[in-house]
Design an enzyme around this catalytic site. Structure first.
Site, PDB file in Angstrom:
ATOM      1  N   CYS A 195      -2.952  12.171  -9.477  1.00  0.00           N
ATOM      2  CA  CYS A 195      -3.158  11.346 -10.678  1.00  0.00           C
ATOM      3  C   CYS A 195      -2.242  10.118 -10.721  1.00  0.00           C
ATOM      4  O   CYS A 195      -2.399   9.278 -11.580  1.00  0.00           O
ATOM      5  CB  CYS A 195      -2.966  12.183 -11.944  1.00  0.00           C
ATOM      6  SG  CYS A 195      -1.240  12.555 -12.351  1.00  0.00           S
ATOM      7  N   LYS A 209       0.856  -1.185   0.000  1.00  0.00           N
ATOM      8  CA  LYS A 209       0.000   0.000   0.000  1.00  0.00           C
ATOM      9  C   LYS A 209       0.891   1.233   0.000  1.00  0.00           C
ATOM     10  O   LYS A 209       1.898   1.273   0.684  1.00  0.00           O
ATOM     11  CB  LYS A 209      -0.899   0.008   1.239  1.00  0.00           C
ATOM     12  CG  LYS A 209      -1.775   1.239   1.346  1.00  0.00           C
ATOM     13  CD  LYS A 209      -2.791   1.154   2.466  1.00  0.00           C
ATOM     14  CE  LYS A 209      -2.170   1.356   3.809  1.00  0.00           C
ATOM     15  NZ  LYS A 209      -3.158   1.439   4.901  1.00  0.00           N
ATOM     16  N   HIS A 254      -0.715  15.349 -14.807  1.00  0.00           N
ATOM     17  CA  HIS A 254      -2.160  15.165 -14.959  1.00  0.00           C
ATOM     18  C   HIS A 254      -2.686  15.813 -16.235  1.00  0.00           C
ATOM     19  O   HIS A 254      -3.699  15.375 -16.770  1.00  0.00           O
ATOM     20  CB  HIS A 254      -2.913  15.719 -13.745  1.00  0.00           C
ATOM     21  CG  HIS A 254      -2.684  17.171 -13.493  1.00  0.00           C
ATOM     22  ND1 HIS A 254      -1.610  17.635 -12.766  1.00  0.00           N
ATOM     23  CD2 HIS A 254      -3.378  18.258 -13.890  1.00  0.00           C
ATOM     24  CE1 HIS A 254      -1.670  18.963 -12.720  1.00  0.00           C
ATOM     25  NE2 HIS A 254      -2.728  19.356 -13.396  1.00  0.00           N
TER      26      HIS A 254
END
Length: 105
Positions: free
Chosen positions: A74, A47, A87
């Site tokens: 993003c 994670k 982005h």
């Protein structure tokens, strides 16, 4: 004479060709349904959780000419977790509308 024997093979081939072209142009494009948002950042980790102490954020904002810091949302920034403007290209290529988290002084 039956109907099948009266069909011209060239006309059939042209009709099939037109049908294939129309199908390719008009049917929706297949989308990536993998569910993954993050294409490359820290993929070796189970994670990605970026912790930025408030003091660090204040220091970055204080050093900025504009008094702001922008954090990437993003997942394409080469300077992750900070935004590098990636982005813009992502939004153009995907039709998305993502932008950074901007923190002002």
């Amino acid at each position: 004479m039956d109907f099948v024997s009266t069909l011209d093979p060239v006309s059939i081939a042209i009709g099939v060709g037109i049908g294939v072209v129309l199908a390719l142009l008009l049917l929706p494009k297949k989308q990536n349904n993998s569910g993954q948002i993050n294409p490359a950042i820290q993929k070796d980790q189970p994670k990605v959780a970026t912790m930025c102490p408030l003091k660090d954020i204040e220091d970055i904002v204080g050093k900025s000419e504009k008094g702001v810091v922008a954090y990437c949302r993003c997942w394409r920034s080469k300077t992750f977790p900070l935004c590098d403007g990636s982005h813009v290209a992502h939004n153009k290529s995907t039709g998305d509308n993502t932008g950074p988290l901007v923190i002002k002084k």
